[in-house]
Design an enzyme around this catalytic site. Structure first.
Site, PDB file in Angstrom:
ATOM      1  N   ASN A  49      25.352 -42.116 -35.539  1.00  0.00           N
ATOM      2  CA  ASN A  49      26.090 -43.129 -35.130  1.00  0.00           C
ATOM      3  C   ASN A  49      25.753 -44.288 -35.945  1.00  0.00           C
ATOM      4  OD1 ASN A  49      24.466 -42.228 -31.497  1.00  0.00           O
ATOM      5  ND2 ASN A  49      26.277 -42.911 -31.154  1.00  0.00           N
ATOM      6  N   SER A  50      25.484 -43.460 -36.970  1.00  0.00           N
ATOM      7  CA  SER A  50      24.907 -45.142 -37.645  1.00  0.00           C
ATOM      8  C   SER A  50      26.118 -45.759 -38.184  1.00  0.00           C
ATOM      9  CB  SER A  50      24.632 -44.112 -38.952  1.00  0.00           C
ATOM     10  OG  SER A  50      23.134 -43.629 -39.023  1.00  0.00           O
TER      11      SER A  50
ATOM     12  N   ASP B 191      21.647 -52.269 -46.435  1.00  0.00           N
ATOM     13  CA  ASP B 191      22.331 -51.082 -45.930  1.00  0.00           C
ATOM     14  C   ASP B 191      23.788 -51.995 -44.948  1.00  0.00           C
ATOM     15  OD1 ASP B 191      23.152 -48.493 -45.453  1.00  0.00           O
ATOM     16  OD2 ASP B 191      21.186 -48.526 -43.438  1.00  0.00           O
TER      17      ASP B 191
ATOM     18  N   THR C 145      -0.880 -53.762 -60.377  1.00  0.00           N
ATOM     19  CA  THR C 145      -1.028 -53.187 -60.188  1.00  0.00           C
ATOM     20  C   THR C 145      -2.456 -53.492 -58.926  1.00  0.00           C
ATOM     21  OG1 THR C 145       0.996 -51.301 -60.397  1.00  0.00           O
ATOM     22  CG2 THR C 145      -1.096 -50.384 -58.717  1.00  0.00           C
ATOM     23  N   LEU C 146      -2.640 -53.011 -57.402  1.00  0.00           N
ATOM     24  CA  LEU C 146      -3.883 -53.845 -57.203  1.00  0.00           C
ATOM     25  C   LEU C 146      -4.483 -52.593 -56.091  1.00  0.00           C
ATOM     26  CD1 LEU C 146      -2.571 -57.611 -56.014  1.00  0.00           C
ATOM     27  CD2 LEU C 146      -3.936 -56.138 -57.995  1.00  0.00           C
TER      28      LEU C 146
ATOM     29  N   HIS D  75      24.685 -46.120 -45.857  1.00  0.00           N
ATOM     30  CA  HIS D  75      23.791 -44.421 -46.462  1.00  0.00           C
ATOM     31  C   HIS D  75      24.444 -43.776 -45.650  1.00  0.00           C
ATOM     32  CE1 HIS D  75      22.077 -45.384 -42.076  1.00  0.00           C
ATOM     33  NE2 HIS D  75      22.426 -44.391 -41.897  1.00  0.00           N
TER      34      HIS D  75
END
Length: 523
Positions: free
Chosen positions: A360-361, A275, A419-420, A244
């Site tokens: 910091n990523s 990522d 889809t529930l 990212h």
């Protein structure tokens, strides 16, 4: 007058015979010993004359008393004057204190204590008495990490002899000095495109808000779209960071400590789901010699224990090479982050209370050997001291694929393609129209074409009540039971359709493969 006094005294004066008789009686009845505080014995009677026994009442013959010899002070005694006392004193031992300098005694005692303490410290260090033996996480000198870094391989924690720090570790500064040259700042840039909106050309808008064209970036210029951290793990210039950090970047600039100008990096491979991304920068050449980059060794995150000290280095909010220290708070954390490009589902994360902020990523999370045990990735913005890092156990499995731009297989996700929703959330009228006896189960809101649910005949408004005979209470319960299965498993669903109970068998498929096929068809 004087004669009268003389006669008066003579009248009371006893006769000579009576005085002699009284003297003889006193001589026989009264002892004649003189007691002194000598060494446990009294002086002999022969040493004292009888004259001192004479009656004090005799005025004719005065009493002569021989004074006792002076006693020697105890225990500080002088040598006796006569040889007889010398012979007597030989049988007695008096504890006379020796004359010694107090300064010398104190110095001797201090030296003896220092010698004993030094010996114990040396023995405990040699025998490793206080290190607690080898455990999962090692607390050694960062010199081992530096040596490992120069060799391009990670150091073994079992070979590092270390004493555990009870308080905050004091070797953080040494770790930072060794690690900082390999930690880099990453900036991503995109080419700006000026909006084609006619709003800026509207005179009414410009009258009230002024000419905004000067505030807008010119078309074709580069604008920073993101900033983060990374670290070099191979001396030829391979860098790992978060995906990212460089997502959507048209150009990536890498700033390395000790170099004046940033490097332009090439993106080799990346994974949205994990990522992770690997970049490559070309080392500088001086006098025909290639200058290698400093690197960080990749350690084993599985050997870390909860409570172990960790160090984070990064560029939070643009403050380069900021160092924060904390402990490993937890392991095997799972979080999900919703983004415009999709949802990232992180697994097996390390949790730490070392401060992690935007910027910091992609930076390293280090152990006390200076080895990377995680990549700082996310932080809970609503809390303090809750940060997360991708463990090196995950990185090591895919790093070669990222370097060579090989697609990393995604973890299979079992799904049916429907889809529930919860029956309990429906009103009484809807429950009645579905012809249900009670408001329990999961009803189908939609079925995706081409999915296992569509192929098996599951329809909209079907209500699922059981899975392999087990009751289904709501939609969340149903999804959890599906995800607990494996791709390819067959599940028997009990449903109610138009008030009638029936059974449908569905074979679970991989959601990733289905999405991949859909993308290929759209292309």
């Amino acid at each position: 007058m004087e004669d009268n006094k003389k006669d008066y005294s003579d009248f009371f004066k006893p006769s000579q015979d009576e005085h002699n008789r009284e003297r003889e009686d006193n001589k026989q009845d009264r002892p004649s010993y003189y007691y002194s505080y000598g060494p446990y014995k009294s002086a002999s009677q022969d040493e004292y004359p009888e004259e001192r026994q004479a009656s004090a009442y005799s005025s004719a013959e005065p009493v002569e008393v021989t004074a006792p010899k002076p006693l020697r002070p105890y225990p500080y005694a002088q040598e006796p004057a006569d040889s007889q006392q010398q012979a007597n004193n030989k049988n007695w031992q008096v504890n006379q204190p020796r004359k010694r300098s107090s300064a010398k005694g104190m110095f001797a005692a201090f030296m003896a204590g220092a010698l004993v303490v030094s010996s114990l410290m040396f023995a405990s260090d040699r025998m490793n008495l206080f290190s607690g033996g080898n455990t999962g996480a090692s607390y050694g000198s960062p010199v081992a990490a530096a040596q490992s870094s120069s060799n391009g391989s990670s150091s073994s924690s079992g070979n590092v002899a270390a004493a555990y720090d009870i308080s905050r570790p004091g070797s953080v500064s040494a770790i930072v000095q060794q690690s900082s040259p390999a930690v880099v700042k990453i900036e991503s840039y995109v080419t700006t495109k000026r909006s084609s909106s006619s709003l800026y050309n509207d005179p009414f808008y410009r009258y009230f808000f002024g000419d905004q064209s000067e505030q807008q970036p010119k078309a074709g210029t580069k604008q920073q779209s993101g900033m983060g951290t990374g670290f070099i793990f191979e001396k030829s210039g391979y860098i790992i960071t978060n995906q990212h950090v460089i997502e959507g970047a048209e150009e990536i600039q890498v700033t390395v400590e000790g170099y004046e100008k940033p490097f332009t990096a090439k993106l080799l491979g990346n994974s949205f789901d994990l990522d992770l991304a690997v970049l490559k920068i070309e080392p500088a050449t001086e006098n025909g010699t290639t200058k290698d980059f400093s690197i960080l060794p990749i350690g084993d995150s599985s050997s870390m224990q909860i409570g172990d000290w960790v160090v984070a280095i990064g560029n939070p909010y643009g403050f380069e090479h900021t160092v924060t220290v904390g402990v490993l708070s937890a392991k095997e954390r799972e979080i999900s982050i919703q983004e415009t490009s999709g949802t990232r589902n992180y697994k097996h994360l390390l949790q730490t209370d070392a401060s992690i902020n935007p910027g910091n990523s992609g930076g390293p999370l280090l152990n006390m050997n200076g080895e990377v045990v995680g990549i700082n990735t996310a932080v809970n913005a609503e809390a303090q001291g809750i940060g997360f890092a991708i463990p090196t156990s995950t990185i090591s499995e895919v790093i070669d694929s990222l370097k060579n731009n090989v697609e990393i297989p995604k973890e299979p996700i079992p799904f049916i393609g429907a889809t529930l929703a919860n029956v309990a959330d429906l009103d009484a009228q809807s429950v009645k129209e579905l012809q249900l006896d009670k408001a329990e189960g999961a009803y189908v809101q939609d079925v995706v074409i081409g999915t296992p649910a569509f192929k098996s005949g599951l329809k909209k408004y079907d209500v699922v009540t059981t899975m392999d005979g087990a009751a289904v209470t709501n939609s969340s319960d149903m999804v959890a039971k599906i995800q607990a299965k494996k791709v390819g498993d067959k599940i028997s669903f009990g449903i109610i359709r138009d008030g009638k109970a029936m059974t449908i068998e569905i074979t679970l498929a991989d959601k990733n493969e289905y999405l991949k096929q859909q993308q290929q068809q759209q292309q």
